[in-house]
Design an enzyme around this catalytic site. Structure first.
Site, PDB file in Angstrom:
ATOM      1  N   LYS A   1       1.120   4.205  -2.971  1.00  0.00           N
ATOM      2  CA  LYS A   1       0.900   5.627  -2.724  1.00  0.00           C
ATOM      3  C   LYS A   1       2.160   6.456  -2.982  1.00  0.00           C
ATOM      4  O   LYS A   1       2.071   7.631  -3.364  1.00  0.00           O
ATOM      5  CB  LYS A   1       0.374   5.843  -1.304  1.00  0.00           C
ATOM      6  CG  LYS A   1      -1.014   5.245  -1.077  1.00  0.00           C
ATOM      7  CD  LYS A   1      -2.025   5.757  -2.099  1.00  0.00           C
ATOM      8  CE  LYS A   1      -3.431   5.248  -1.842  1.00  0.00           C
ATOM      9  NZ  LYS A   1      -4.402   5.738  -2.842  1.00  0.00           N
TER      10      LYS A   1
ATOM     11  N   TYR B   1       0.839  -1.199   0.000  1.00  0.00           N
ATOM     12  CA  TYR B   1       0.000   0.000   0.000  1.00  0.00           C
ATOM     13  C   TYR B   1       0.877   1.253   0.000  1.00  0.00           C
ATOM     14  O   TYR B   1       0.626   2.207  -0.751  1.00  0.00           O
ATOM     15  CB  TYR B   1      -0.944   0.004   1.203  1.00  0.00           C
ATOM     16  CG  TYR B   1      -1.871   1.194   1.216  1.00  0.00           C
ATOM     17  CD1 TYR B   1      -3.022   1.201   0.436  1.00  0.00           C
ATOM     18  CD2 TYR B   1      -1.597   2.317   1.996  1.00  0.00           C
ATOM     19  CE1 TYR B   1      -3.875   2.299   0.425  1.00  0.00           C
ATOM     20  CE2 TYR B   1      -2.439   3.415   1.995  1.00  0.00           C
ATOM     21  CZ  TYR B   1      -3.576   3.399   1.211  1.00  0.00           C
ATOM     22  OH  TYR B   1      -4.410   4.492   1.196  1.00  0.00           O
TER      23      TYR B   1
END
Length: 250
Positions: free
Chosen positions: A152, A148
């Protein structure tokens, strides 16, 4: 009436983007996986804000659905003036516990879709000489919280580069890097951050309002709240060994 297309529109920040943009007079194209929730939201927005709302059911983990949404972004007869790439989710497990298929789907939804839809927006907006792209990143992008964080981090760097590329075209690109925000996100992912102290949490309306203000000002990046701007700066300057230790808490 300007039109905004929002992915991940049925909940969380996507839903808040829909409300704030509708209240400012934008027509909307709402994209998410769940038709029922989208239709309910669309009806509420039409009734409250008296704007046109289009619903597109699409799972952005599937390349065919990404391309279908991209075709809508490129539609010159129904122009999209603002693209909000918001769709995303946490897998709720470490890389050793998730399957390769789950990881590829998440990569497609949070990286591949951002790239494809941003390119579609550029193809449509640059010839018109106006438009804006918002990509939702995260403070996690300067941490090491698994894939994750990697997704990002890519979104942030990609958007900063895109903003530079788009200079003087009349089209802007903005990445927003929220910290912990009160939405369904953390509970759905089963992340420990849901137990963080109250002062650490931001409200969705604050995050979206700050983002839209940054878009209006033509900024390439915004991190809502002073505390997360300082935290993000600290994480960017800190030794990576320290960042890895901090990231294990989340």
């Amino acid at each position: 009436m300007p039109t905004a297309l929002i992915t991940g529109a049925s909940a969380g920040l996507g839903r808040e983007f829909a409300w704030q943009l509708a209240e400012s007079g934008h027509g909307l194209v709402l994209v998410a996986r769940g038709t029922d929730r989208l239709e309910t939201l669309a009806a509420q927005l039409r009734a409250a804000a008296h704007v046109e709302v289009e619903v597109m059911t699409a799972d952005l983990a599937h390349p065919s659905d990404v391309e279908r949404v991209a075709e809508r972004v490129r539609d010159g007869e129904r122009p999209v003036d603002l693209l909000v790439n918001n769709a995303g989710y946490g897998l709720g497990g470490s890389f050793l516990r998730t399957s390769a298929r789950e990881e590829v789907d998440a990569l497609t939804a949070m990286v591949g879709a951002v790239l494809v839809l941003s390119r579609a927006a550029c193809d449509a907006m640059v010839p018109r000489g106006h438009g804006a792209i918002v990509n939702v990143g995260s403070v996690a992008g300067v941490m090491t919280s698994g894939t994750y964080s990697a997704h990002k981090a890519w979104v942030r760097v990609f958007t900063e580069g895109l903003a530079r590329t788009l200079a003087r075209t009349g089209v802007t690109a903005t990445v927003v890097n929220p910290g912990l925000t009160r939405t369904e996100f953390h509970e759905r992912a089963g992340w420990k951050a849901s137990g963080a102290p109250a002062f650490a949490w931001l409200s969705a309306d604050r995050v979206v309002a700050d983002t839209l203000a940054a878009v209006a000002a033509g900024k390439a990046e915004v991190t809502p709240s002073l505390r997360y701007r300082l935290a993000s700066l600290g994480l960017r300057l800190a030794p990576r060994s320290l960042v890895r230790r901090v990231s294990r808490r989340f």
